[in-house]
Write a protein that holds these residues in place. Sequence first.
Motif, short mmCIF file in Angstrom:
data_model
loop_
_atom_site.label_atom_id
_atom_site.label_comp_id
_atom_site.label_asym_id
_atom_site.label_seq_id
_atom_site.Cartn_x
_atom_site.Cartn_y
_atom_site.Cartn_z
N THR A 142 0.84 -1.19 0.00
CA THR A 142 0.00 0.00 0.00
C THR A 142 0.88 1.25 0.00
O THR A 142 0.40 2.33 -0.21
CB THR A 142 -0.90 0.06 1.25
N ARG A 143 2.16 1.06 0.24
CA ARG A 143 3.04 2.22 0.29
C ARG A 143 3.21 2.82 -1.09
O ARG A 143 3.23 2.15 -2.10
CB ARG A 143 4.42 1.80 0.83
N ARG A 144 3.39 4.11 -1.11
CA ARG A 144 3.52 4.79 -2.39
C ARG A 144 4.77 4.35 -3.14
O ARG A 144 4.85 4.43 -4.35
CB ARG A 144 3.49 6.30 -2.19
N GLU A 145 5.75 3.86 -2.38
CA GLU A 145 6.98 3.43 -3.05
C GLU A 145 6.75 2.22 -3.95
O GLU A 145 7.60 1.90 -4.76
CB GLU A 145 8.08 3.06 -2.06
N PHE A 146 5.64 1.57 -3.74
CA PHE A 146 5.48 0.33 -4.48
C PHE A 146 5.61 0.53 -5.98
O PHE A 146 6.26 -0.20 -6.69
CB PHE A 146 4.13 -0.32 -4.17
N LEU A 147 5.00 1.55 -6.43
CA LEU A 147 5.05 1.78 -7.86
C LEU A 147 5.84 3.04 -8.14
O LEU A 147 5.53 4.10 -7.65
CB LEU A 147 3.65 1.97 -8.41
N SER A 148 6.86 2.86 -8.89
CA SER A 148 7.54 4.04 -9.36
C SER A 148 7.23 4.08 -10.84
O SER A 148 7.05 3.06 -11.48
CB SER A 148 9.03 3.89 -9.13
N HIS A 149 7.11 5.25 -11.37
CA HIS A 149 6.71 5.30 -12.77
C HIS A 149 7.31 6.53 -13.39
O HIS A 149 7.64 7.50 -12.72
CB HIS A 149 5.20 5.34 -12.87
N SER A 150 7.46 6.50 -14.63
CA SER A 150 8.04 7.64 -15.31
C SER A 150 7.54 7.63 -16.73
O SER A 150 6.90 6.69 -17.17
CB SER A 150 9.56 7.52 -15.29
N LEU A 151 7.86 8.67 -17.41
CA LEU A 151 7.41 8.78 -18.79
C LEU A 151 8.62 8.60 -19.70
O LEU A 151 9.62 9.27 -19.55
CB LEU A 151 6.78 10.16 -19.00
N ALA A 152 8.53 7.68 -20.59
CA ALA A 152 9.61 7.49 -21.55
C ALA A 152 9.01 7.25 -22.90
O ALA A 152 8.18 6.37 -23.07
CB ALA A 152 10.47 6.29 -21.14
N GLY A 153 9.40 8.06 -23.86
CA GLY A 153 8.87 7.94 -25.21
C GLY A 153 7.36 8.06 -25.23
O GLY A 153 6.68 7.44 -26.03
N LEU B 162 3.73 5.40 -20.36
CA LEU B 162 3.78 5.33 -18.90
C LEU B 162 4.54 4.05 -18.56
O LEU B 162 4.12 2.95 -18.90
CB LEU B 162 2.37 5.27 -18.32
N VAL B 163 5.68 4.24 -17.92
CA VAL B 163 6.52 3.10 -17.61
C VAL B 163 6.29 2.71 -16.16
O VAL B 163 6.43 3.53 -15.26
CB VAL B 163 8.01 3.43 -17.83
N VAL B 164 5.90 1.50 -15.95
CA VAL B 164 5.58 1.03 -14.61
C VAL B 164 6.69 0.12 -14.12
O VAL B 164 7.07 -0.81 -14.81
CB VAL B 164 4.25 0.25 -14.60
N ALA B 165 7.19 0.42 -12.95
CA ALA B 165 8.27 -0.41 -12.42
C ALA B 165 7.98 -0.73 -10.97
O ALA B 165 7.32 0.02 -10.26
CB ALA B 165 9.59 0.33 -12.54
N ALA B 166 8.45 -1.87 -10.55
CA ALA B 166 8.26 -2.30 -9.17
C ALA B 166 9.61 -2.28 -8.47
O ALA B 166 10.64 -2.54 -9.10
CB ALA B 166 7.67 -3.69 -9.13
N PRO B 167 9.65 -1.98 -7.20
CA PRO B 167 10.91 -1.88 -6.49
C PRO B 167 11.50 -3.25 -6.20
O PRO B 167 10.85 -4.28 -6.37
CB PRO B 167 10.53 -1.19 -5.19
#
Lengths: 744, 157
Positions: free
Chosen positions: A6-17, A20-25
Amino acid sequence: MNQALTRREFLSHSLAGGALVVAAPLLGVATGRPIGVAHATGYQALSLLAKIHPDNNITFYYPSPEMGQGVDTSLASLFIEELGGDIDLVSVEPMPYLIERNAEGELQAAAVPQFAGGSTSISRNFPLLREAGAGVKQLLLQAAAEQSGQPIKQLRADKSYIVSDKGDRWSFGSLAAAAAQQSLPDDFKAELTPRDKWQVIGQHRKSAQLEKIVTGQPLYGMDIDYPGAKVALVARSPYLDGQVKSLDDSKARALPGVHAVVQLPRPPLDKYYSYLAAGVAVLTDDFWTAKKARDLLEIEWDQGPHSEESTDSLDQQCRSLLKGKGQIVRDDGDLGEALRKAHKVIRHTYQLPTISHAQLEPQNCIAHVEKERCTVIGPFQSPGGAGRAASAITGLDRLQIDVRYTRLGGGFGRRLSSDHAAEAVTISQLSGMPVKLIWTREDDLAHDFYRPMGHHEMIAAVDKKGGITGWAQRLAGRPKYYRRDGVKPEELFGADIYVDDFPAALVKNLQYEYMPAESGLPQGSWRAPAHTANAFVVQSFLDEIAEQTGQDPLQLRLDLLGKPQQLDYSGHGGPVFDTGRMAQVLKSAAERADWGRDMPPGHAQGLAVHFTFGGYCAQVAEVERLARDRFKVHYVSAAIDVGTVINPNGVIAQVEGGINDGLSTAIGQQILVRGGRVTTDNFDTYRMLRIADSVPKIDVIVVDSDAPSAGAGEMATPPLAPAVANALRRAGGQRLRAQPFRSA
Amino acid sequence: MVKFKVNGQSVAFDGDGSTPLLWYLRDNLKLTGTKFGCGIGSCGACTVHLDGKAARSCSLPVSALAGRQINTIESLATDGQLSPVQQAWIEHDVPQCGYCQAGQIMAVTDFLKSNPNPSDADIDTKLSNLCRCGTYTRMRTAIHHAAKLQRKAGGAA
């Protein structure tokens, strides 16, 4: 487990090209923290999970290696369900393998485990990928709310669109850029879709990479081109644990296109294997040159410590062991007393041979050892294992090892071992060149972590009514755990007898006994490991008891299971073995086959059931006896309960394949040893099922269940051989107590 | 120098004529759809078409190919249109690991030319490619389906 996600860190995301790029820690593994517990020190590296592209297509990066078990498809479904995405817009790629070291110096691996073995990919990923999907949906909802000024409560996700109560629709792709600017609220808690609202999970899905496969795209390790890589073939010691006594490589070196010849020393005999055997590697421009160069090597072999070993000597050893006493690994009640008081004692011995994985894509691996880094690319069930192997050989830190896994042309447990990585890295290090190691089929069959052979003596005490009052299984065999690091002699039995396996706790007086045999054959995990052996002996023996006491095989099993109860199960697939679920699959398979129906002369039904890795599978085989030891399996009805089903089509495919695999193994497969060397060298002598002998009709009943999802790759293989043996006996044939069923 | 055609393109090979076609395709032409499985012509993962007939390329030396036409899995779809066998394979979701399937599809494509309406017995006697995953049950269904698609399309061409 959910708390951390539930922590916000779970999903980090960024914009590339524009996507929406979804990454997990990454999460701690070295500390043994349960998967899913976020690490306090934060994350430097992130595992790539998905991309939502501006054109609304989605790329999903499947975390577990794909070897035909269908996780590239089923794992995508978990993520897409909670994302509210359109599964038809999804394409898949393998998730890049990633680990990092945290502030305390501990290695951290991806939150979503990158490993395929033991039918665990589904159970481990089930909550993680769903919560990840829910998190990304939240970002898209927030973006849509901000852009439109409409309250987020009036928005919902529907097949890759955010739709509003007012009737507006925005594609996920059009929101990708804005969603990348959003962050999850601190108190965000994923609300997962209730089961009755699932739109993707539980639906039939075809394999995500079907079109690439049928058009011959390069997906496999064998297909990968690496710049500058030399093709390496190895002449390995044909003798188990043998080594090079003398080598003349002058003729091989004289061949144009040969760049190097290097010697691989014999791996230490008192340690677990890195690579499998001593050998001499030739490095060349292409395969055919390598093959010719290898044939030109003149090697005299030191035959090593097992030169007297043969298939016959190993069988003889097991027969002798069974005459003595072994280690009692489970002892309930008083077996001796039960045998003394028995109305009848039934006793038979069964034999299982050594078998090879024979995955159709032979072993291969690319390795490039450089000064400060090492690249390893190949078909790995355990990318982490490949990284550990490379690190151990080169002395480089794990973070300097770049591991990339390809699609596997079959795994079946063969590539849980990382010996191909170890061998390729060693050759690259010794030669200073990037290498593409290729094994031939002969290499593959002669050097494997084989499914252990064994002789099983089964003893039952039966009362006047045919009730089973005592049960013993005495196994003399080659331990899979032989030479494993950290396994004490008294723990050797652990991978060959599972102490809570059926019918433990259901027969009052019960003993499991183990006698380890000595052999030079390396042993390993083969699809549903020892279950393939134990299901055969237990389920065959139950039918022998039924026959000798005049009972119906189905009823005997149902009586033994008794009323539904949950028994402790300490092995893999536990912690519970549910007798009710086993009875249910038995009844379902029997009902579909119309158990007990009249059959033409020479035809009969036989059944068997087994619990493996959290799943239950029962099968009824309909078999026709032909001349001599020939027979034809015309039909199998199979019922499987693997808990909550993500992709029924995938489960059905695994059951069909598992049945044909079980038949293939039972009919013809056996690795033979003579003079300390494996003499079975290719598919002409290692006889595998072709379409003519396959089961033409299979009905699969997928038992619907709310139980946790268990994966389905291994459950259907164990019951097939005993179901067929039981059917053949009921058709008036000999009781088959030894595999393979057909003589060579 | 041996000259022949691969997927319609003229090629010339002046290396060791004993090189099996399989390795010429994979190593020289980088056509990796044709797979290496056994090297003795037993498993059929390397099946290609030699003048339209299924052939196991691991046991076919390049020296024997002068003037011949080779077709590989990469050429089976025409103008982006999958062949009936490929379509049937997708319809019935045949592959598991998929490694043998290019060879299976090439073998079945040739088989259906001479057996446009095959019986199960025809399948059993004339097809022998190995599938380690045991997809045979779906394969059989897909073969019958492909035969139907071809008949619908007007003949077994």
